[in-house]
Structures are given as structure tokens and as C-alpha cells.
Design an enzyme around this catalytic site. Structure first.
Site, PDB file in Angstrom:
ATOM      1  N   SER A 128       0.838  -1.192   0.000  1.00 30.05           N
ATOM      2  CA  SER A 128       0.000   0.000   0.000  1.00 30.05           C
ATOM      3  C   SER A 128       0.870   1.237   0.000  1.00 30.05           C
ATOM      4  O   SER A 128       2.017   1.213   0.455  1.00 30.05           O
ATOM      5  CB  SER A 128      -0.936   0.002   1.208  1.00 30.05           C
ATOM      6  OG  SER A 128      -0.254   0.510   2.326  1.00 30.05           O
ATOM      7  N   LYS A 129       0.284   2.281  -0.553  1.00 23.61           N
ATOM      8  CA  LYS A 129       1.026   3.531  -0.664  1.00 23.61           C
ATOM      9  C   LYS A 129       1.477   3.998   0.711  1.00 23.61           C
ATOM     10  O   LYS A 129       2.578   4.479   0.896  1.00 23.61           O
ATOM     11  CB  LYS A 129       0.125   4.597  -1.299  1.00 23.61           C
ATOM     12  CG  LYS A 129       0.802   5.244  -2.501  1.00 23.61           C
ATOM     13  CD  LYS A 129       0.168   6.556  -2.860  1.00 23.61           C
ATOM     14  CE  LYS A 129      -1.188   6.354  -3.506  1.00 23.61           C
ATOM     15  NZ  LYS A 129      -1.866   7.541  -3.891  1.00 23.61           N
ATOM     16  N   ARG A 130       0.582   3.806   1.683  1.00 21.64           N
ATOM     17  CA  ARG A 130       0.886   4.270   3.030  1.00 21.64           C
ATOM     18  C   ARG A 130       2.123   3.571   3.606  1.00 21.64           C
ATOM     19  O   ARG A 130       2.841   4.103   4.413  1.00 21.64           O
ATOM     20  CB  ARG A 130      -0.316   4.029   3.947  1.00 21.64           C
ATOM     21  CG  ARG A 130      -0.939   5.326   4.392  1.00 21.64           C
ATOM     22  CD  ARG A 130      -2.079   5.092   5.350  1.00 21.64           C
ATOM     23  NE  ARG A 130      -3.017   4.097   4.846  1.00 21.64           N
ATOM     24  CZ  ARG A 130      -3.365   3.004   5.525  1.00 21.64           C
ATOM     25  NH1 ARG A 130      -2.844   2.763   6.715  1.00 21.64           N
ATOM     26  NH2 ARG A 130      -4.218   2.156   5.013  1.00 21.64           N
TER      27      ARG A 130
ATOM     28  N   GLY B 271       4.691   2.681   1.899  1.00 20.96           N
ATOM     29  CA  GLY B 271       5.876   2.912   1.077  1.00 20.96           C
ATOM     30  C   GLY B 271       5.904   2.201  -0.261  1.00 20.96           C
ATOM     31  O   GLY B 271       6.945   2.148  -0.897  1.00 20.96           O
TER      32      GLY B 271
END
Ligand code: GLU
Length: 410
Positions: A204-206, A208
């Protein structure tokens, strides 16, 4: 009987730059269509105005183009809003949905269940209708929700197979109910297991996860990236790992998609990128290196370093690291001594060739008890790099002595 043309779509919401998981879904769609000469459609699902991000559509297109994925047809949902409204009104008229404070809500039949045979793993997935709540299909701002727009478009665009991430499974019964209400034949669904990180958690983007364009920036080759992503969830019959686009076009089948989640391992991708760099023709590699970093052309003799660098580069970005020295390096006392001694020794070498450079350097290294890492640090400003004797031969005697003098004057 004329076989039906395969038509698939990638239907991203423009909420960011595509990540590994969504591009893997693109590739599965694309190769599935190409295998049978079918069509791949790009459809921007931008009816959720609040989540739209500036520049996301361009980033999606750019990501696909980088990978050489061309779409045969292109649609933007926000340009088709009147279409959705028409169909929503129809459902109200026919008693399948109701108006509610300016919005339209679908009335879920509470009895029975909704199921389909998913093409991934060829398994039946079933939901009890009583578990599904009545859902909004048209919002009070006149825009459709994802469910309505997605189903209408898949129908109107004659989509034969919906290949998407398995996080959409909970939406599928709602979609099937809409198909039933409209009396339309639903497409075949293939829900592909997610891509996980090496920690077995969802990328996930969160946490990284990088976007596709980040990988381009880091010097990955599109062919290698495509190859690696295709193997996330698809295994060809034998154990081959290096496959071309033609191989995927010939061999990709929905029935060969793994039912377990795939693990994205960046180390493996790096390895594969290195393999692709090694099998790239010199002239092509040269243009890829220059396209990646046009300033390379100002490095003296840069072309001569290419065959040498090609044997150990893993990314295009490594090339400039291999051929330029790091001026920011700071040396220990021992490394300074090594620098001094090499500076005295090198001007005496005749001829200036790899054999002489190697012998002289090793003699000095052993004389003062330094390590090979010290040698690289002194000669390039980095702890490792191209075989130093060959690099120095290309760099020239004068250039090498100048570098050592620079280090001592720091
Ligand atoms: N717009 C949805 C997304 O952002 C599409 C999901 C689907 O393929 O149906 O992924």
C-alpha cells in the site's frame, strides 16, 4: 459459429499513479485479450469527484505507455453521465430501485443468494442476499456510483471478461443483481489475488509501496518490469522466468492464474532487470542509458564503459555511479596513505594497462595492509564498482592521477 471477440478493460479511478498491483491487473487483461486478437479498453472511472486527483489520468496513461501497453478504445465516465441517469430512472420505473432524498437506491431482493463461477481457480463464490444492503446507484449530485456506472459500461462496451483484483469480490453480487434487473447477460468474472509485499502484507502507498513511474525513475527497463509483474500470479508450464511479450501473448490463460496471493520481491525484480540489461544489444543499451540520463554523454569515453558496466549493472541508474567518481567521499588516515602511495606509483607505469594497474595497486594495498574496499574507496569514492584496473585503464593515466591529487587536496 463465429467465436465471440474477447473484450476486456482496465477501469482505474484517477486517484493516483498506478502501483504494482493495478499494473499487474492491466497486464493480465492485456495479454488475455491479445492472445485471441481481442480488444483492450481503457476506461477512466472518475464519477467520484471528491477522490479525483489532478494529473492522475496522465500518470495512468504514461505508465501504460512506458510498458508498451496500447489501448484499443478509450472512455471517460464523467463524459457519459446522462447515460447512467437514463438507466437509473429505468430501474425506478420498473420497481428495482427507489428515489430517496434526491438519490436513487437499488432495492436488494432479500431472499436467496447470488453466486458466480470465478475464472480464477474455477470456483463458485456465493453471497446470501440478506447480507447485502440496499445500495445507492445514483447520487444526489446526479453522478452514478461505481456500481452503476461500472455495470452499465461493461454492458454497453460489450466487455466479455472482467479481470480485476479480488478486493472487488464483495461488489460483484451487487453487480450481478444489476445485470439481472436490466436483464443483461453478465460477463465472466476473474478476481485475481492481491499482490503482497515480502512481509506478506498488502502493498500500500501508506506503507511505502512505489508507483510504476518510480520504477522507471530508478532505472528499471520496461521489458524487465513487465516480465516480472506477469510472473506475480501467473506461472508458465515450465519453470522459465525470462519470457517475452510474444511468449505471454501465446501462453497467458485465466486458468493458469494462481489462487494464492503473489509476493512482490524487489530483489527478484532487480535480478531480472540485470538479466535484461545483460541481454540487451550494446547500441540499444547505449540509447537507454542516454535517455535515462542525457548528462552521461558529457563523460569522457562513456561509450567504452558500456560493455564493462553491462556485465554488472542491475539498473540504468547504476551506470553513472559506475563511471563517475564520488567527490563527496571522506577518507580515513589509512586510505589517505593509500592515495598518496598510488599517486606516486601510477605515473611510473608503462604501459598504462589493466595488468600493470592491477599489479601495482595490489602491491601498494598489501604493503600498507589495506583492504579491497579501501582500494575502491580511494579509486572511485565508492566502496565497490567496476573492476578497477579496467576502469582506470579507460579513465587514463593523467585522469587517474588528477583524481588522486584532488582527493589529497580536499
Ligand atoms: N474503478 C474501479 C477501480 O478503481 C474499477 C474496479 C473494476 O475493475 O471493476 O479499481
Amino acid at each position: 459459429m463465429v467465436a465471440q471477440e474477447i473484450r476486456v478493460r482496465f477501469a482505474p479511478s484517477p486517484t493516483g499513479i498506478p502501483h504494482v498491483g493495478s499494473i499487474r491487473t492491466v497486464l493480465f487483461n492485456y495479454f488475455f485479450a491479445k492472445r485471441s486478437g481481442g480488444k483492450f479498453i481503457l476506461r477512466i472511472e472518475d464519477t467520484d469527484r471528491a477522490r479525483k486527483i489532478e494529473g492522475a489520468v496522465e500518470a495512468i496513461q504514461e505508465s501504460l505507455k512506458w510498458l508498451g501497453i496500447e489501448w484499443d478504445e478509450y472512455f471517460v465516465q464523467s463524459e457519459r453521465v446522462s447515460e447512467y441517469k437514463k438507466y437509473a430512472d429505468q430501474l425506478v420505473l420498473r420497481g428495482f430501485a427507489r428515489e430517496e432524498a434526491g438519490a436513487i437506491r437499488f432495492t436488494v431482493p432479500k431472499e436467496g443468494s447470488t453466486s458466480w463461477i470465478d475464472a480464477v481457480g474455477n470456483k463458485k463464490i456465493e453471497f446470501k442476499n440478506s447480507e447485502i444492503e440496499d445500495f445507492i446507484i445514483l447520487k444526489s449530485d446526479g453522478f452514478p456510483t461505481y456500481h452503476l456506472a461500472n455495470v452499465i459500461d461493461d454492458h454497453l462496451m460489450n466487455i466479455t471478461h472482467v479481470i480485476r483484483g479480488d478486493d472487488w469480490i464483495p461488489s460483484t453480487p451487487k453487480h450481478l443483481m444489476l445485470y439481472k434487473a436490466f436483464a443483461w447477460v453478465p460477463p465472466i468474472f476473474a478476481h485475481v489475488p492481491n499482490v503482497l509485499g515480502t512481509d506478506h502484507k498488502k502493498l500500500s502507498k501508506r506503507r511505502g509501496a512505489k508507483s510504476v513511474l518510480d520504477f522507471r525513475k530508478e532505472g528499471f527497463l520496461p521489458e524487465a518490469f513487465l516480465n516480472y509483474l506477469m510472473l506475480l500470479g501467473f506461472s508458465p508450464k515450465d519453470d522459465r522466468e525470462i519470457l517475452s511479450r510474444e511468449d505471454f501473448e501465446r501462453e497467458f490463460e485465466l486458468s493458469k492464474i494462481n489462487t494464492a496471493p503473489a509476493i512482490f520481491d524487489e530483489k527478484k525484480l532487480l535480478w531480472m532487470n540485470g538479466e535484461y540489461i545483460r541481454k540487451t544489444q550494446k547500441s540499444k543499451l547505449k540509447s537507454q542509458i542516454l535517455e535515462f540520463d542525457p548528462t552521461i554523454s558529457s563523460i569522457p569515453n562513456y561509450e567504452q564503459y558500456i560493455p564493462l558496466a553491462q556485465t554488472r549493472m542491475k539498473t540504468l541508474s547504476e551506470f553513472s555511479e559506475f563511471v563517475t567518481n564520488n567527490k563527496e567521499v571522506s577518507l580515513t588516515e589509512e586510505q589517505k596513505m593509500l592515495t598518496q602511495k598510488l599517486k606516486e606509483k601510477y605515473p611510473q607505469l608503462k604501459p598504462w594497462d589493466a595488468t600493470n594497474i592491477s599489479q601495482a595497486t595490489i602491491a601498494v594495498r598489501d604493503e600498507i595492509g589495506a583492504s579491497t574496499k579501501d582500494v575502491y574507496t580511494v579509486l572511485t569514492g565508492r566502496p565497490a564498482g567496476l573492476p578497477f584496473e579496467q576502469k582506470l585503464e579507460l579513465q587514463g593515466q593523467g585522469g587517474t592521477v588528477d583524481w588522486l591529487e584532488f582527493l589529497l587536496s580536499k
